[in-house]
Scaffold this active site. Sequence first.
Site, PDB file in Angstrom:
ATOM      1  CD  GLU A 339      -3.080  -0.864   0.451  1.00  9.81           C
ATOM      2  OE1 GLU A 339      -3.426   0.473   0.357  1.00  9.81           O
ATOM      3  OE2 GLU A 339      -3.703  -1.774  -0.178  1.00  9.81           O
ATOM      4  CG  ASP A 357      -9.419   3.968  -5.355  1.00 10.90           C
ATOM      5  OD1 ASP A 357      -9.645   5.070  -5.188  1.00 10.90           O
ATOM      6  OD2 ASP A 357      -8.620   3.123  -4.604  1.00 10.90           O
ATOM      7  CB  THR A 362      -6.746   5.907   0.036  1.00  9.71           C
ATOM      8  OG1 THR A 362      -7.613   5.310  -1.148  1.00  9.71           O
ATOM      9  CG2 THR A 362      -6.122   4.531   0.486  1.00  9.71           C
TER      10      THR A 362
END
Length: 551
Positions: A339, A357, A362
């Site tokens: 990640e 995305d 995020t």
Amino acid sequence: MRRNIMLWQAITATVLTGGLVAGYVGLTPASAAGTNLALGKTVTASSTEGAGFEPTKAVDGSTSTRWASLEGVDNQWIQIDLGSVTDVGQVVLKWEAAYAKSYRVEVSDDASTWRQVYSTTTGDGGTDNLTVTGSGRYLRVYGTQRATAYGYSLYEVEVYGGSATSPSPTTPPDSTTNLLAGRPTSVSSVEGAGFEGGKAVDGSTSTRWASAEGVDPQWLRVDMGSTKTVGRVVLKWEAAYAKSYRVELSDDGSTWRQVYSTTTGDGGTDDLTVSGSGRYVRVYGIQRATAYGYSLYEVEVYGGSTTSPSPTTPPPSSTANLDDPYKKENAMKLVSSFENSSLDWRAQFAYIEDIGDGRGYTAGIIGFCSGTGDMLDLVERYTQKKPSNPLAPYLPALREVNGTDSHDGLGTSFENAWRTAAQDSVFTKTQEEERDRVYFNPAVGQAKTDGLKALGQFAYYDAAVMHGEEGFRAIRSRAASRVRPPSQGGNEVTFLHAFLDEREEEMRKEEAHSDTTRVSTAQRRFLNEGNLHLNTPLYWSVYGDSYSITS
């Protein structure tokens, strides 16, 4: 049948990347002597014809049972884990009627990079009694052309030790000689004429290698000519030094093992004590300390202590589950490399960005998203514990954008508030609790129910991290519809390959996740190595970068 062919294609994409180094070999009629090192050992294979023909049949000591691969498919293999690096002097192959016309025998220290010790294109079946020279923990028989319309089938694979006087494949260490002096180099870039990579190994501190200015990352690689044991690395930096860099070793110049890393480089001379072996050494700069590039007067490498333990000897095996504290820590490091391109997962509490995305922001240690609800849940729980916190004012906006990729009501001030909250131990503890409640505990619990060991538990957890619990369960259901999990009598390796097949297929549906290396060159690698317990040492790569956990 179609699934197994797809499985084979996925496996070969990984195993064929290793370099091959020829060794002396002869075909001898002499009978095998000594202890069969392969007997009863852990064994894996590219495929199995069906029930009763599993690869374990080839190391059970019986010539009335056999391993058989899929019919009509070339490029099939059987791999044996000898348990530790071992000198190999003789290999005996007892073929069934479905023999290989063309095949090779290979050894490896890590089940990734292979060294060829025998090959033939004129196999005639029966019993092949081969005298070889080599060493490794893993031995693989790799069939490249079938002699019949069927597959490849072996009653037994036997392995016997080499002579005690056989030379070691690793050059003995030398703690006084600079192993890099005058050796061939390659680099990611050069600032200009006069700053070539060779300047960093010419023995002079008045010349230097310099990379292109203003560009991260950059690297310098040196070929030591053969595998060396390395115990010390000396880096003599010019003023353009690296704040963050790592030192890596490789057997083939492709798959790298990290032996040192830092994010707090301060220039000058770095005299590093390391432990490892390889033919190639690479200094990989991740973050420059200045506006210029990376520049080294000299890179020196010296041999390790002869009393040091072999870096290829694995630690004692552990059968603990993924919720064991040690293995859970490694799982967090693995996911962090996927990640955040870093093993330092605790440095990610303050991380926040929109990666494009479709899930909005995020953030945090597990990639909580503003568009999928888990970020909202996290901030709500944080606010329940501590009502007056930097993120509480953004709860209305988080509820509004949930299910979308919108930043309405959030933006830069929210990003700053997130980073401020990450300094609060209440918030970091809440992140860990939510990670476990939403992702780790359900995934690991389901994997245990399915009869999976630590590697399978991690595969489930990582799928939940990316696709959410609902998405992870859909992937699992598709795999289980094709192959039974171990709890239902299925083969664990076969089931995990099916699960990873489905996982990669799901990832390819989204452009932002279409790079599947977190599966193909990480989890699939561990599976191909037979490391179902996810024991260290672990070596993997993702998005072109290599990582390792060695202890």
